[in-house]
Design a protein around this motif. Structure first.
Motif, short mmCIF file in Angstrom:
data_model
loop_
_atom_site.label_atom_id
_atom_site.label_comp_id
_atom_site.label_asym_id
_atom_site.label_seq_id
_atom_site.Cartn_x
_atom_site.Cartn_y
_atom_site.Cartn_z
N ILE A 41 0.85 -1.19 0.00
CA ILE A 41 0.00 0.00 0.00
C ILE A 41 0.89 1.24 0.00
CG2 ILE A 41 -1.80 1.27 1.21
CD1 ILE A 41 -2.70 -1.38 0.03
N ASP A 42 0.63 2.13 -0.94
CA ASP A 42 1.43 3.34 -1.08
C ASP A 42 0.71 4.57 -0.52
OD1 ASP A 42 3.68 4.88 -2.13
OD2 ASP A 42 2.26 5.64 -3.60
N ARG A 43 -0.62 4.55 -0.57
CA ARG A 43 -1.37 5.75 -0.18
C ARG A 43 -2.76 5.37 0.33
NH1 ARG A 43 -1.54 11.28 -1.47
NH2 ARG A 43 -3.66 12.14 -1.65
N GLU A 55 -4.27 2.92 -2.48
CA GLU A 55 -3.52 2.83 -3.71
C GLU A 55 -2.25 2.03 -3.47
OE1 GLU A 55 -2.79 6.61 -5.50
OE2 GLU A 55 -4.86 7.33 -5.18
N THR A 56 -1.95 1.10 -4.35
CA THR A 56 -0.76 0.27 -4.20
C THR A 56 0.39 0.82 -5.03
OG1 THR A 56 -1.20 -1.21 -6.08
CG2 THR A 56 -2.31 -1.72 -3.98
N GLN A 63 -11.04 -0.20 -3.27
CA GLN A 63 -12.11 0.48 -2.55
C GLN A 63 -12.89 -0.53 -1.71
OE1 GLN A 63 -14.08 2.38 -5.98
NE2 GLN A 63 -13.44 4.36 -5.14
N ALA A 64 -13.32 -0.10 -0.54
CA ALA A 64 -14.07 -0.99 0.34
C ALA A 64 -14.96 -0.16 1.25
CB ALA A 64 -13.11 -1.84 1.18
N ASP A 65 -15.93 -0.84 1.86
CA ASP A 65 -16.79 -0.17 2.83
C ASP A 65 -16.07 -0.04 4.18
OD1 ASP A 65 -18.97 0.05 1.04
OD2 ASP A 65 -19.53 -2.03 1.44
N TYR A 66 -15.28 -1.06 4.50
CA TYR A 66 -14.56 -1.08 5.78
C TYR A 66 -13.12 -1.52 5.54
CZ TYR A 66 -19.32 -0.92 7.55
OH TYR A 66 -20.63 -0.56 7.79
N LYS A 78 2.78 5.75 9.70
CA LYS A 78 3.41 6.21 8.46
C LYS A 78 2.44 6.15 7.29
CE LYS A 78 8.20 4.98 9.62
NZ LYS A 78 9.37 4.12 9.25
N LEU A 79 1.55 5.17 7.33
CA LEU A 79 0.65 4.93 6.20
C LEU A 79 -0.57 5.83 6.22
CD1 LEU A 79 0.07 3.21 3.69
CD2 LEU A 79 -1.08 1.57 5.18
N VAL A 80 -1.19 5.99 7.39
CA VAL A 80 -2.40 6.81 7.48
C VAL A 80 -2.02 8.28 7.41
CG1 VAL A 80 -4.43 7.35 8.90
CG2 VAL A 80 -3.49 5.03 8.89
#
Length: 273
Positions: A41-43, A55-56, A63-66, A78-80
């Protein structure tokens, strides 16, 4: 101490990949799910306080609901995006969680060596020695596979793999004399620098719940609030709790986490007191 059988533990007879990973992937895919391996996961995208997509690095959008994140706390931060975490007590506490390393050393000796399933070492650098020939249903019985585990090994982690191997071999030779004359066929040293959280005073107040302040974002990991220490069993519990939180959000609450052993004997009496 809570129950007469609470000290019992199981030792897997198969590698974790065969025991957990492969059946899990098969279970998910057989029900229409998808498992993407080696997808980084990049973003993380968001809008109006909710996550909208991932985004990878391969250029894919998911895309997902959860969303359930099963990452170490520092990687999660770092990711969020910072605008979702900065100043938020739930996430700020994660910055204070320190990690502790574990070193694993795998040894293959020529011939059959008489050693028990597990050995606990005292006053040595090594903590545990596991005889994988007895733990696993190995086809090859012409060699002996021993696994050594060392927890909280900060000083050892700083050493080279060659030095670690030398130290561990000395411990193994001490504990299992038969290995002194056995030929070492191959070895593998693994240093996991962030294996567990460091159980310092106050750590429980830093561990987050599986439900984050972001409505459709959930967290899993042994470092979350599980009621258990930083173990693989604790990680499994966090997964059940995260799934329960997701189900509750969908309006379909369900208990997935198995109940623990009941209080018994002296522990039950002391709890009453």
């Amino acid at each position: 101490l809570c129950h007469p059988t609470a000290f019992h533990f199981g030792v897997p007879r198969l590698p974790f990949g065969s025991l957990y990973t492969e059946p899990t992937i098969q279970y998910i895919e057989s029900r229409g799910g998808t498992v993407n391996l080696k997808s980084t996961i990049d973003r993380v995208n968001h809008e109006k306080g909710r996550l909208t997509s991932l985004e990878t690095v391969q250029g894919e959008t998911v895309q997902a609901d959860y969303y359930v994140f099963a990452l170490q706390q520092d990687l999660l931060l770092k990711l969020v995006p910072e605008e979702l975490t900065t100043g938020v007590d739930y996430f700020e506490k994660l910055r204070s969680i320190e990690t502790s390393p574990i070193v694993g050393v795998h040894l293959w000796f020529e011939g059959k060596i008489d050693a028990p399933e597990a050995l606990a070492l005292l006053d040595k650098e090594s903590d545990w020695i596991f005889n994988k020939n007895l733990n696993f249903d190995l086809v090859d019985k012409t060699s002996t596979y021993l696994s050594v585990v060392i927890s909280g090994s900060r000083e050892l982690t700083a050493k080279s793999k060659e030095d670690i191997l030398e130290i561990v071999l000395a411990d193994v030779h001490f504990a299992i004399p038969q290995t002194r004359s056995a030929k070492l066929l191959k070895s593998y040293v693994l240093k996991e620098r962030k294996a567990t959280f460091s159980p310092k005073v106050g750590i429980e107040s830093l561990r987050p719940t599986q439900r984050s302040p972001i409505p459709n974002m959930f967290i899993a990991g042994e470092w979350t609030q599980t009621g258990w220490p930083s173990t693989m069993e604790g990680a499994a519990r966090s997964g059940y709790l995260a799934a329960e939180a997701v189900l509750e959000s969908t309006g379909h609450p369900k208990q997935l986490l198995a109940c623990g052993l009941p209080l018994n004997g002296l522990a039950k009496l002391l709890t009453r007191v």
